[in-house]
Design a protein around this motif. Structure first.
Motif, mmCIF file in Angstrom:
data_model
loop_
_atom_site.group_PDB
_atom_site.id
_atom_site.type_symbol
_atom_site.label_atom_id
_atom_site.label_comp_id
_atom_site.label_asym_id
_atom_site.label_seq_id
_atom_site.Cartn_x
_atom_site.Cartn_y
_atom_site.Cartn_z
ATOM 1 N N ARG A 112 -20.545 56.202 -5.948
ATOM 2 C CA ARG A 112 -20.867 55.413 -7.139
ATOM 3 C C ARG A 112 -19.564 54.938 -7.772
ATOM 4 N NH1 ARG A 112 -23.215 58.482 -11.046
ATOM 5 N NH2 ARG A 112 -24.332 56.726 -11.966
ATOM 6 N N ALA A 129 -25.115 44.658 -9.437
ATOM 7 C CA ALA A 129 -25.698 45.738 -10.246
ATOM 8 C C ALA A 129 -27.220 45.697 -10.228
ATOM 9 C CB ALA A 129 -25.180 45.644 -11.682
ATOM 10 N N PRO A 133 -28.193 49.319 -8.273
ATOM 11 C CA PRO A 133 -27.892 50.120 -9.483
ATOM 12 C C PRO A 133 -27.558 51.570 -9.156
ATOM 13 C CG PRO A 133 -30.252 49.714 -9.299
ATOM 14 C CD PRO A 133 -29.591 48.845 -8.264
ATOM 15 N N GLN A 134 -28.072 52.067 -8.034
ATOM 16 C CA GLN A 134 -27.825 53.462 -7.659
ATOM 17 C C GLN A 134 -26.365 53.729 -7.311
ATOM 18 O OE1 GLN A 134 -29.308 51.157 -5.856
ATOM 19 N NE2 GLN A 134 -29.210 51.515 -3.646
ATOM 20 N N ILE A 136 -23.803 52.211 -9.061
ATOM 21 C CA ILE A 136 -23.005 51.767 -10.210
ATOM 22 C C ILE A 136 -22.965 52.846 -11.295
ATOM 23 C CG2 ILE A 136 -22.909 50.144 -12.139
ATOM 24 C CD1 ILE A 136 -22.073 48.743 -9.767
ATOM 25 N N LYS A 137 -21.743 53.262 -11.672
ATOM 26 C CA LYS A 137 -21.588 54.148 -12.824
ATOM 27 C C LYS A 137 -21.511 53.336 -14.110
ATOM 28 C CE LYS A 137 -19.455 58.330 -10.969
ATOM 29 N NZ LYS A 137 -18.328 59.276 -11.139
ATOM 30 N N GLY A 138 -20.939 52.153 -14.011
ATOM 31 C CA GLY A 138 -20.819 51.298 -15.180
ATOM 32 C C GLY A 138 -20.333 49.921 -14.781
ATOM 33 N N ARG A 247 -30.109 48.479 -16.167
ATOM 34 C CA ARG A 247 -30.071 49.605 -17.085
ATOM 35 C C ARG A 247 -28.831 50.484 -16.947
ATOM 36 N NH1 ARG A 247 -34.627 49.288 -19.690
ATOM 37 N NH2 ARG A 247 -34.143 51.225 -20.803
ATOM 38 N N VAL A 248 -27.828 50.032 -16.215
ATOM 39 C CA VAL A 248 -26.590 50.799 -16.119
ATOM 40 C C VAL A 248 -25.766 50.581 -17.396
ATOM 41 C CG1 VAL A 248 -26.581 50.547 -13.608
ATOM 42 C CG2 VAL A 248 -25.285 48.927 -15.009
ATOM 43 N N HIS A 304 -18.360 57.469 -19.414
ATOM 44 C CA HIS A 304 -19.446 57.393 -18.427
ATOM 45 C C HIS A 304 -19.068 57.889 -17.034
ATOM 46 C CE1 HIS A 304 -21.942 55.151 -21.245
ATOM 47 N NE2 HIS A 304 -20.917 54.354 -21.495
#
Length: 307
Positions: A112, A129, A133-134, A136-138, A247-248, A304
């Motif tokens: 990630r 993203a 999304p899985q 992506i931390k931010g 939603r990240v 994050h």
């Protein structure tokens, strides 16, 4: 008091552990056989940089202040296909640019990551993203557009251009906006002040041009997007509406004087978990407001990095 000391200890430990940097360059071949040039530098949370342009190479960001992030982050710089020192392709569609990031992540065996995009790169980063999304931390969006050459931003540019030219600003029909901004841009270039859409300081542009001259690069991707809008309509789509479904965690860094993407464009973004940092500067905040830029990114990443 114990909580404060604990947080300070964690932060200092994280910073100290990240202090030693390692750096290397590489080339990997995508699944459709395009060679992608990349560089990894720094130590800490992994962050892939997505250049603007379209088709700008990564050295100007790295060498004009982006490298300061490396003290606490493992920065992964990449030249997109058809850009910088990467190979050309017959396929520059958005889905390919997104897939290249994903294949680079896999190539580097990163689980990630943070994604940092500048300017036009926001379109590519947001679509990554949305699809992955899985991984992506931010998401860090620095002076980005999510609707390339949108009417509202062009209107702002026209108004600003007329002010620089000391001309009266008149209402321009929407179907004439592109023609009007082209005329104004030409007039600004003639007066040698066209750079003011990006920055108020000509020395910033000179530094960028010097870096670009020392790093020969191809511009196939950028030329394809600009010269063939009907072939690549996805780059002219408004992606602000899709942000409500991403939603990240998101950091939006915007310049109060950024006429390149517009000073109000970021207000159309609707990420559920977004933080906005507004800096008194133009389009190249990573250079001209480097300290504020770097610390804004670090604070976001630290908040994050364990999520």
């Amino acid at each position: 008091m114990k909580t404060i000391h604990l947080l300070l200890f964690i932060f200092l430990s994280w910073t100290f552990a990240s202090a030693q940097k390692s750096s290397y360059k590489g080339i990997f071949e995508t699944s459709d056989h395009v060679k992608i040039n990349y560089k990894v530098s720094g130590k800490g949370e992994a962050c892939i940089y997505v250049p603007g342009g379209p088709g700008q190479g990564y050295p100007s960001f790295e060498l004009m202040g982006g490298s300061h992030l490396e003290k606490n982050m493992k920065m992964v710089y990449m030249d997109q296909r058809g850009s910088g020192e990467s190979g050309t392709s017959e396929h520059y569609h958005l889905e390919a640019m997104v897939k290249d990031i994903e294949e680079l992540r896999q190539h580097l065996k990163l689980d990630r990551v943070f994604l940092l995009a500048h300017s036009f790169g926001g379109i590519i980063a947001v679509n990554y993203a949305k699809k992955y999304p899985q991984h992506i931390k931010g998401l860090i969006l620095a002076n980005v557009t999510l609707h390339f050459l949108n009417n509202e931003s062009v209107k702002e540019q026209i108004e600003y251009g007329n002010r620089l030219l000391v001309k009266e600003n008149k209402t321009v029909p929407e179907d004439s906006l592109s023609g009007e901004i082209s005329k104004i841009s030409a007039a600004l270039r003639k007066k040698r002040i066209g750079y003011k859409f990006l920055t108020e300081d000509i020395e910033t542009i000179k530094k960028m041009e010097k870096i670009d001259s020392l790093h020969p690069r191809i511009i196939d991707f950028g030329m394809a997007v600009i010269s063939k809008p009907k072939e690549y309509p996805e780059y002219y789509t408004d992606y602000a509406p899709v942000t409500k479904d991403i939603r990240v965690p998101v950091l939006i860094i915007t310049g109060k004087k950024d006429k390149a993407v517009g000073t109000r464009h970021y207000q159309t973004f609707q990420f559920p978990h977004q933080k906005v940092v507004s800096i008194d500067g133009g389009h190249l905040l990573y250079y001209e407001k480097n300290r504020k830029f770097i610390h804004s990114v670090w604070n976001f990443v630290f908040r994050h990095h364990s999520t």
